[in-house]
Structures are given as structure tokens and as C-alpha cells.
Design an enzyme around this catalytic site. Sequence first.
Site, PDB file in Angstrom:
ATOM      1  N   ASP A   1      -1.690  -5.628   2.531  1.00 55.21           N
ATOM      2  CA  ASP A   1      -2.900  -5.872   3.312  1.00 55.21           C
ATOM      3  C   ASP A   1      -4.075  -6.156   2.259  1.00 55.21           C
ATOM      4  OD1 ASP A   1      -1.167  -5.484   5.615  1.00 55.21           O
ATOM      5  OD2 ASP A   1      -2.852  -4.258   6.437  1.00 55.21           O
TER       6      ASP A   1
ATOM      7  N   HIS B   1      -0.741  -2.004   0.353  1.00 52.00           N
ATOM      8  CA  HIS B   1      -1.754  -2.867  -0.052  1.00 52.00           C
ATOM      9  C   HIS B   1      -1.894  -3.437  -1.503  1.00 52.00           C
ATOM     10  CE1 HIS B   1      -3.028  -0.096   3.332  1.00 52.00           C
ATOM     11  NE2 HIS B   1      -4.092  -0.926   3.625  1.00 52.00           N
TER      12      HIS B   1
HETATM   13 ZN   LIG Z   1      -6.703  -3.399   5.608  1.00 53.87          ZN
END
Ligand SMILES: [Zn+2]
Length: 289
Positions: A108, A255
Site C-alpha cells: 500500500d 507498505h
Molecule cells: Zn494506506
Amino acid sequence: MTRGSSTARAVGIVTLVVAGLLGSAYVLGRSLVPDQTPRHSTGATTSADGPYYADQPSAGKPGATPSASASAGPVETGQDGSGRDAGGDNLFGAHATTGTPRLALTFDDGPDPRYTPQVLALLREYDVHATFCVVGENAQNHPDLVQSIVNEGHTLCNHSWHHDVGLGARSADAIRSDLLRTNAAIRAAVPNAPIVWYRQPGGAWTYPVVSVARQLGMTPLHWSVDPSDWDLPGASKITATVVSQAQPGSVVLLHDAGGDRQGTVDALRRILPDLTARFELEALPTDPT
Ligand SMILES: [Zn+2]
């Protein structure tokens, strides 16, 4: 002690109790009232190193939970090891597993020129395809990285224009324009790439955001394994959480942007040999049902 002083003391105690209750009510009220300051409404700040996102709301961090999830109930992030499957009260039908025995890695907040290339190189080394939930402004700033993601066989997911954790509390029109702007930035880089997944920043799902995403042809995507790598627990802890919680069908949240993600990259180097030995890994399909 005279009767008068004990009465005065009793009144004083009552006053303190009432004041305490009012204080609690104020704190509770604050947590339920949408915070319109830019930092909290978007969960993002910008520094010389690029955008930093305050990502997933974390239980036990007062004030970290965005207003959208506060009104919809707390959004757990699977830190208890149980994960949260689709059908949970707060997911509004968002997918939290692959629906198959295969496991999906999701990355992400990118793309980010410091970390996305490292993630891509590791995935290439282990012949693993994954799904990247990209932020619109980052796609606009790094179209070459969006092209690399797609060219190397990974799939895409819309993660809002500016990582707006409070997006779900906005009007349907505002949500729609945010998601369309993000898709336009992605398509400017990769005109024909399917964008069939939407992940709400912070997992702060609401009915309107799920509804608009579906209207735009995107399936809401949550997760079931969350090592909270955005909170920088270190590569060892990220690795341990993913390796111990992964199971068939898991959607793993990681992430590749939004802050210092070297710990995530280092963890990925340890996670991939383990997961590829135990599971079949897949990019989330571009034809979700
Ligand atoms: Zn995010």
C-alpha cells in the site's frame, strides 16, 4: 467536622464527579466528531522526503482512529492473530481473504522511488506476483513505477488520491471524484491496466465508500494479516507476524511507501522464502467475482 463542612465536602465531591463525567463525555464526543483539520482528515503529511501517511488506525492509540471508522465502530487490524474475514461488522462486505487457498501479498501507499523498486526486485527474485494499492498523487508523480508494477505482472488497487482516511465520511460525489481522479492518474501511466480493487485508507470503510467503489467497478479490498509495518516495528517483528499468521487465503497488508519502509523491505526478504515454501502466492485477480 461540622455538618456544614461535611455538606460542603459532599458538594465538592459531587462537583468533581460531575466534572469528571463531563470531561469523559467531552473526550468521547471528540472521538466521534469528524476532525476537519487537513492532517486528520487525510491522515497524511508531506515532508521533504515525500508524503508520510498515518495509516491504519491502531487500537490503543487514542486519536489515531479516524472519524469514519469511529462512527462505524472500531476497525480491528488483525493484530490479535484472528484476522477479520469478510462479513465482519465493519467491513461492509470488503474482501479480507482471497477466497481461494492461495495467499496474496498487498503493498500500500506507493509507489515510492526508494522502496517500490526494492519490493519489485524481491518479488521478481521469488517469482511472486502481488497487488499494489497505489495512491493517486504518487502514481501521478511516479508513472514509471506504475508501469514497472504492471509490466512485471502485478495487479493494481486504487487507494484514494491523497490517502484520505476520512474519505468514507464525505459525500458520494466527493468520494466518486477522488476515486476517479486516482484511476485517471493510474491510467495516464498504464492506459489499459485493469483497476478492479479499491482499498480504503485506514480500513475505514463506510457504506458510501463501498457503494461508490462498486459503482465504479472496483471491489472493496481489506486484509486478514496485518503486521502493522507502517508503525515501524522492525523487520524481525514484521516477519514473525506475517509468517505466524499466514494461512491459506490470507491477504497480507504491507507498505512500500508512506514513511521509512526499509524494515518492510528487509522483512520481505525473509518472508518470501517462507511463504513460497508453504503457499501458492497470487496477485489478486483482475476479474473478481
Ligand atoms: Zn494506506
